[in-house]
Every structure is written in C-alpha cells, then in structure tokens.
Design a protein around this motif. Sequence first.
Motif, short mmCIF file in Angstrom:
data_model
loop_
_atom_site.label_atom_id
_atom_site.label_comp_id
_atom_site.label_asym_id
_atom_site.label_seq_id
_atom_site.Cartn_x
_atom_site.Cartn_y
_atom_site.Cartn_z
N LYS A 173 19.15 44.76 83.32
CA LYS A 173 19.27 44.34 84.72
C LYS A 173 18.15 43.41 85.19
N ASP A 174 17.11 43.23 84.37
CA ASP A 174 16.00 42.37 84.75
C ASP A 174 16.31 40.92 84.39
N ILE A 175 17.24 40.32 85.13
CA ILE A 175 17.60 38.91 84.91
C ILE A 175 17.65 38.19 86.26
N GLN A 176 17.59 36.87 86.19
CA GLN A 176 17.86 36.05 87.37
C GLN A 176 19.28 35.49 87.22
N THR A 177 20.18 35.95 88.07
CA THR A 177 21.57 35.50 87.98
C THR A 177 21.72 34.14 88.67
N VAL A 178 22.28 33.18 87.94
CA VAL A 178 22.55 31.85 88.50
C VAL A 178 24.05 31.77 88.75
N GLU A 179 24.44 31.81 90.02
CA GLU A 179 25.85 31.81 90.39
C GLU A 179 26.44 30.40 90.29
N CYS A 180 27.61 30.29 89.68
CA CYS A 180 28.28 28.99 89.53
C CYS A 180 29.75 29.13 89.92
N SER A 181 30.32 28.04 90.42
CA SER A 181 31.70 28.09 90.92
C SER A 181 32.74 27.86 89.83
N SER A 182 32.31 27.38 88.66
CA SER A 182 33.26 27.12 87.57
C SER A 182 32.56 27.27 86.23
N PHE A 183 33.35 27.38 85.17
CA PHE A 183 32.76 27.46 83.83
C PHE A 183 32.05 26.15 83.48
N LYS A 184 32.60 25.03 83.93
CA LYS A 184 31.96 23.75 83.65
C LYS A 184 30.58 23.68 84.32
N GLU A 185 30.50 24.22 85.53
CA GLU A 185 29.21 24.21 86.22
C GLU A 185 28.17 25.05 85.47
N THR A 186 28.59 26.17 84.86
CA THR A 186 27.64 26.97 84.07
C THR A 186 27.07 26.13 82.92
N CYS A 187 27.95 25.32 82.32
CA CYS A 187 27.51 24.45 81.21
C CYS A 187 26.55 23.37 81.69
N ASP A 188 26.85 22.79 82.84
CA ASP A 188 25.96 21.76 83.39
C ASP A 188 24.58 22.34 83.71
N VAL A 189 24.57 23.53 84.28
CA VAL A 189 23.32 24.21 84.64
C VAL A 189 22.48 24.49 83.39
N LEU A 190 23.15 24.95 82.32
CA LEU A 190 22.44 25.22 81.07
C LEU A 190 21.91 23.94 80.45
N ARG A 191 22.74 22.91 80.42
CA ARG A 191 22.34 21.61 79.84
C ARG A 191 21.15 21.02 80.59
N ASP A 192 21.13 21.18 81.92
CA ASP A 192 20.09 20.58 82.75
C ASP A 192 18.83 21.44 82.84
N GLY A 193 18.79 22.54 82.09
CA GLY A 193 17.58 23.37 82.06
C GLY A 193 17.39 24.25 83.28
N LYS A 194 18.45 24.46 84.07
CA LYS A 194 18.35 25.31 85.26
C LYS A 194 18.73 26.76 84.94
N ALA A 195 19.07 27.01 83.69
CA ALA A 195 19.34 28.37 83.22
C ALA A 195 18.92 28.44 81.76
N ASP A 196 18.65 29.66 81.29
CA ASP A 196 18.27 29.86 79.89
C ASP A 196 19.47 30.23 79.02
N TYR A 197 20.45 30.87 79.65
CA TYR A 197 21.65 31.31 78.94
C TYR A 197 22.87 31.17 79.84
N VAL A 198 24.04 31.15 79.21
CA VAL A 198 25.31 31.29 79.91
C VAL A 198 26.03 32.50 79.32
N VAL A 199 26.61 33.31 80.18
CA VAL A 199 27.53 34.36 79.75
C VAL A 199 28.93 33.88 80.10
#
Length: 277
Positions: A27-53
């Motif tokens: 449970k010790d994570i920072q959740t990055v909320e995204c509106s689409s699966f593509k947005e999760t990929c963009d966030v990861l690519r741009d270094g705004k997240a460490d992982y995507v689930v």
Amino acid sequence: MKKAPRVAIQGIKASFHEEAAFKFFGKDIQTVECSSFKETCDVLRDGKADYVVMAIENSIAGSLLPNYTLIREYNFAVVGEVYLAIQLHLMALPGVKFEDVKFATSHPIAIRQCVDFFYDYPHIQVIEGSDTAACAKKIKEQQLTDTVAIANTLAAELYGLNIIERRIESNKKNFTRFLILKNDRSEEVTDINKASICFQIGNHVGALAKVLNIFAEQRVNLTKIQSMPVLGKRNEYYFYIDMEWSDMEKYDKAIRQSLKYTVDFNIMGEYQKNDKV
C-alpha cells in the motif's frame, strides 16, 4: 528512506487497477490516476511514473487486445504480473435501501459480469460509466439516493458507501490478470521463470507449428497464445505468447532456435510467475 514508487493506473483511486497495484507493491505507493490506458503509457514514457499496472485479460471478458499493441509500440518491459479476484458489490449512500434503487452504474465490463443479477430486477436502469470507482465517487459527491454503484470493497471504504448486496458477479471464479510495466530494461528481476514474447512468422504451411514445436521439444510450457493483425497488412499477424519453464538453459535454447523462423522477435519481458488469485 526508500521513496514510494509512482504507479500509473487507468482509473482512479480504489479502482481494481489500484487494488492490483496494492497487491503487487503493497500500500506504500503513489497512485498516478489516468483516464485511459494510453495515458498511463505516456506518463510512464515521460518519467512521471515508475511503473504501470495494466489489465491484460479477464477470465470472462477475455483479452484486452489494444493493450498488447500499446506495450509493443511503447517498447515497455514487462517486469511482473498479478492476478486479482474480481468481486463486485452493490453500494449506496448510508441509509439507502435496495427498494429505493432506480439506477445502477459501473464500467461496461463490470456490468456485463453482473447481467444475471439484474435480470431479476428489470426496473433498475443500468448505466455505463468510465470506471467502477468513479461511479462510487459520483454517488458520494452528488449524494445520489436512488443510485447504486457496482464496485469493489476498496471503493466502498474510500467513498463512505454501504454495501447493500455482496458478490453479485455471475461467475464467482472471475479474475483479471494485470502486467507490471517499466520504461527501461535495466531492472534485474530475480528467479525468472516466465516470459512474454512477440513475433511475426511467414505466411506458409507449418510456419507457426515449427516455432511452437521448438518450445515443446525444450519442455517450455506455453500458457497463452494471442494473435493480432499487423495494421495495414493483409494475412500478417503478431503472435503474443506467454511461457513458463523450470530449466533456464532449455528456455534460452528454445529462444535461440525460434529466432531462425521468426521476424520482428521481441522478448517483452522476463519475470517471476505470480498467478495466485
């Protein structure tokens, strides 16, 4: 002090994606909320997240085909997997009784998994929403006394709703498999015994069988095969395959041999099998 990993999910807090993230990372994570699966990929690519689930298949609804394409096109590394039992409950504001309910709202896939329940209550109008947890949040924010959400226990707890009907899913053995994605392949995953690969083959008799036989001969177990058309090319397909093994040397040998008979071969990830629901 170790920094909490930033994990991008499709949806909002208390969605099944966040529940899967908690199960994998704790449970010790920072959740990055995204509106689409593509947005999760963009966030990861741009270094705004460490992982995507990312959900990849459900035992009732099947594979999420566009997600295979996203993983391949962004060239992310699959570094893990997690299976989550999908338990769906009806939840409403405190004090609301089942007989007060006129509307039920949830994600389309969640609705599809509860059709048997609603067959017995034709007076309840079922409305599709963007996300299971978002539907629960809307009831709380707008104080909707005639509406229930179909979501998980996490959503009921976070948004202060009461569960008025438990386990309304038609199939009680319903689960979703999620992949854990990372932008780079530098992370060493220990004790690997599972892989996800992707390749193309020539369009001739026995081409696919040749490759599959190589893995069979080396005692590598293929747990999933998924084909996807190559965009704009007739009769050409990508094959996505998950495999498990007990002997690393035999797996390595099978990979080397299969390279001779495939095109655009890509090991999307090698990781530790994690299929406990």
